[in-house]
Every structure is written in C-alpha cells, then in structure tokens.
Design an enzyme around this catalytic site. Sequence first.
Site, PDB file in Angstrom:
ATOM      1  N   HIS A  39       0.819  -1.214   0.000  1.00  0.00           N
ATOM      2  CA  HIS A  39       0.000   0.000   0.000  1.00  0.00           C
ATOM      3  C   HIS A  39       0.855   1.268   0.000  1.00  0.00           C
ATOM      4  O   HIS A  39       1.676   1.475   0.902  1.00  0.00           O
ATOM      5  CB  HIS A  39      -0.876  -0.016   1.256  1.00  0.00           C
ATOM      6  CG  HIS A  39      -1.806   1.132   1.385  1.00  0.00           C
ATOM      7  ND1 HIS A  39      -1.871   1.927   2.502  1.00  0.00           N
ATOM      8  CD2 HIS A  39      -2.740   1.621   0.525  1.00  0.00           C
ATOM      9  CE1 HIS A  39      -2.799   2.845   2.343  1.00  0.00           C
ATOM     10  NE2 HIS A  39      -3.347   2.691   1.154  1.00  0.00           N
ATOM     11  N   GLU A  66       0.662  -0.541  -4.752  1.00  0.00           N
ATOM     12  CA  GLU A  66      -0.458   0.403  -4.920  1.00  0.00           C
ATOM     13  C   GLU A  66       0.083   1.798  -4.725  1.00  0.00           C
ATOM     14  O   GLU A  66       0.846   2.050  -3.775  1.00  0.00           O
ATOM     15  CB  GLU A  66      -1.548   0.118  -3.873  1.00  0.00           C
ATOM     16  CG  GLU A  66      -2.843   0.905  -4.074  1.00  0.00           C
ATOM     17  CD  GLU A  66      -2.927   2.232  -3.342  1.00  0.00           C
ATOM     18  OE1 GLU A  66      -3.929   2.933  -3.516  1.00  0.00           O
ATOM     19  OE2 GLU A  66      -1.983   2.608  -2.601  1.00  0.00           O
ATOM     20  N   ASP A  68      -0.768   6.315  -5.714  1.00  0.00           N
ATOM     21  CA  ASP A  68      -1.786   7.316  -6.038  1.00  0.00           C
ATOM     22  C   ASP A  68      -1.208   8.332  -7.014  1.00  0.00           C
ATOM     23  O   ASP A  68      -0.044   8.714  -6.901  1.00  0.00           O
ATOM     24  CB  ASP A  68      -2.205   8.050  -4.758  1.00  0.00           C
ATOM     25  CG  ASP A  68      -2.609   7.087  -3.652  1.00  0.00           C
ATOM     26  OD1 ASP A  68      -3.707   6.537  -3.731  1.00  0.00           O
ATOM     27  OD2 ASP A  68      -1.803   6.884  -2.718  1.00  0.00           O
ATOM     28  N   HIS A  81      -0.398  10.958  -2.293  1.00  0.00           N
ATOM     29  CA  HIS A  81      -1.706  10.577  -1.744  1.00  0.00           C
ATOM     30  C   HIS A  81      -2.575  11.779  -1.396  1.00  0.00           C
ATOM     31  O   HIS A  81      -3.693  11.913  -1.882  1.00  0.00           O
ATOM     32  CB  HIS A  81      -1.532   9.701  -0.499  1.00  0.00           C
ATOM     33  CG  HIS A  81      -2.835   9.321   0.124  1.00  0.00           C
ATOM     34  ND1 HIS A  81      -3.463  10.103   1.077  1.00  0.00           N
ATOM     35  CD2 HIS A  81      -3.661   8.268  -0.095  1.00  0.00           C
ATOM     36  CE1 HIS A  81      -4.607   9.539   1.427  1.00  0.00           C
ATOM     37  NE2 HIS A  81      -4.750   8.425   0.730  1.00  0.00           N
ATOM     38  N   GLU A 149      -4.094   4.181  -8.266  1.00  0.00           N
ATOM     39  CA  GLU A 149      -5.313   4.905  -7.892  1.00  0.00           C
ATOM     40  C   GLU A 149      -5.291   6.317  -8.446  1.00  0.00           C
ATOM     41  O   GLU A 149      -4.350   7.076  -8.200  1.00  0.00           O
ATOM     42  CB  GLU A 149      -5.454   4.963  -6.363  1.00  0.00           C
ATOM     43  CG  GLU A 149      -6.723   5.732  -5.983  1.00  0.00           C
ATOM     44  CD  GLU A 149      -6.937   5.890  -4.486  1.00  0.00           C
ATOM     45  OE1 GLU A 149      -6.282   5.210  -3.687  1.00  0.00           O
ATOM     46  OE2 GLU A 149      -7.791   6.730  -4.142  1.00  0.00           O
TER      47      GLU A 149
HETATM   48  O1  G3P Z   1      -5.957   0.974  -2.506  1.00  0.00           O
HETATM   49  C1  G3P Z   1      -6.759   1.252  -1.445  1.00  0.00           C
HETATM   50  C2  G3P Z   1      -6.378   2.433  -0.653  1.00  0.00           C
HETATM   51  O2  G3P Z   1      -5.199   3.015  -1.138  1.00  0.00           O
HETATM   52  C3  G3P Z   1      -7.434   3.443  -0.601  1.00  0.00           C
HETATM   53  O3  G3P Z   1      -7.242   4.368   0.412  1.00  0.00           O
HETATM   54  O4  G3P Z   1      -6.661   6.562   1.270  1.00  0.00           O
HETATM   55  O5  G3P Z   1      -4.916   4.843   1.118  1.00  0.00           O
HETATM   56  O6  G3P Z   1      -5.770   5.900  -0.940  1.00  0.00           O
HETATM   57  P1  G3P Z   1      -6.088   5.453   0.453  1.00  0.00           P
HETATM   58 CA    CA Z   2      -4.512   4.758  -2.562  1.00  0.00          CA
END
Ligand code: G3P
Ligand code: CA
Length: 288
Positions: A39, A66, A68, A81, A149
């Site tokens: 993450h 993962e 952003d 993020h 994301e």
């Molecule tokens: O991939 C799931 C997760 O990343 C969503 O929440 O706030 O960490 O972007 P966040």
């Molecule tokens: Ca995310």
Amino acid sequence: MTTLFISASPAQAKPADSPLNEGRPTSTHTSKAPTVVAHRGASGYAPENTLAAVDRAAALGIDWVENDVQRTKDGELVVMHDTTLERTTDVEEVFPKRAPWNVSDFTAKEIARLDAGSWFGPEFRGERVPTLAQYLDRINRHHQKLLLELKSPELYPGIEKETLTALRRGGYLDEAHRRDSLVVQSFNGDSVKRVHGLRPRVKTGFLGTPPVKELPDYAKFSDQINPKYTTATKDYVNAVHKLKGPRGQRLEVMTWTVNDVATAQQVAGDGVDGIISNNPDIIQNAVG
Ligand code: G3P
Ligand code: CA
C-alpha cells in the site's frame, strides 16, 4: 454527468476482529491465496508514494504495489496521496507563504525541490515526490505489478486520458501488462467509467462498498470492487464474485488496508482476491 458512482456507503460496517463477527459462517473458500499488495509502496517501512517505498516492496519480494496519482499546476502527473503537500513533504519550510499547499497549485519543478522522506525518518532525507514517469520506470525495472489509484480525479479533469498515456509510455499497456500486471482504480466511479470507456481492455477497480443491488451497474465498467476491510464480509465477497466484469471475467475483491495477521486471515477466509497492506511481508507470510 451523473454522480451516482462518486461514492458508496459501506454495506455492513463490522470490524473483522469485532465480537459482532462471532458466529460468522466458516469460510468454505478454497481458491488460491489472496494477492498481497504493498500500500502506497511498502509504506510501513519507507515514506509512502516514493521510489524508496517501491524499492522496499521489491526487496521484500512483493510483486504488487499500490500508489496514487495526481496532477501539478503545469500538468505533470505525480505520485502523491494527499491533495495537499504538507503532511509528507517539507513544503511549509520551502514555500511558507503558499498555504494551503495544494498539489495543483505547484509546478513540477517546485515539487521536485521538496523533501518527501525526512518526515518518515532521517535515513530517507532527500527522497523526492516522483513523477508518474519516474515511478513507472522504477517499478518496471523491478518487474512490479501496479494497482494505480486516480486520487481525487474530480480535481483534475482529463487525468484519466493523461494517465493512460503515461502508462502506455511507461510500458504498462502492452498485452502482458494488461493481462495480469495493471489495475486502475478510484473512489470516483465516474472516473473509473471514463478509464474503461477510453481503454476497455485495461482492468479497472472501484474503491468502496456499493450496495449489493447496485453491483451489476458497477460490473459494467469495473473489474474489481475494492472495499475497506471492515465491510469485506463473506456475504459481500460472495455477492461480488457472482458477477462478471466488463471483460467477461469474474469480478474480484481487493480489500484495504489490512496490517495485522488476524484480520488478514479473516478476510482471506472470507474469500477476497487481494489484500492491500502497509506491511505486505507480514501479510504475505500470514496468508501466502
Ligand atoms: O488501494 C486502497 C487504498 O489506497 C485506498 O485508500 O486513502 O490509502 O488511498 P487510500
Ligand atoms: Ca490509494
């Protein structure tokens, strides 16, 4: 434009380790172990959304990361993020008069000056906010798979097309990557729908827990339904699994953010396809 899919309320908000879960049906799920995803990179061990975080995931032997993506004032895609820069960089020191320090108010050159590592630990001093291109280059070299994301895409009109272009240039849209190495996800369903419309063969995910009766609508454009772990119950996972996504494959569930062994084993038993974690090595050992 419809806002039907902008967000969805949790269907059953019940912590996996809650006493309320006593008596839940024992899982009969027998398929392979869930995929474990690092993450924001391996963000339990290195500053989130930096190259150090994906390096750490690679060092831990974690295939999936993962991250952003957002956009700067001058149109560069960057890996970040929060929609503001102050939590994970030294922007308040470098640009003290620029509050509220929105990502979208800074140029790529300005953001490149920021230290995105010291807040996490002195050994990460000088770590930078990567551009999406820099980031793709790094994870490609690690042969990592990407759950990307689109963060707050409503702030960045056109980011879907731009991101797909960057993914193509970064080598992530060839057939092999599309088959098993890339998912584009968002909390914003309209954005996921746009990605699917632009590139129907790219695997997509919706972040949230839409009511079960609405799942067939999501299955028209989303290959995954990715709920917070507190809502990823066995019944919900089963309801998702009954459907096929827009590419004709069984809809999948990747749940987040699971950082302890007991919860990982619970959601694995409930049949999720993937677990997104800040300490993916611990979760991999628990469910692998
Ligand atoms: O991939 C799931 C997760 O990343 C969503 O929440 O706030 O960490 O972007 P966040
Ligand atoms: Ca995310």
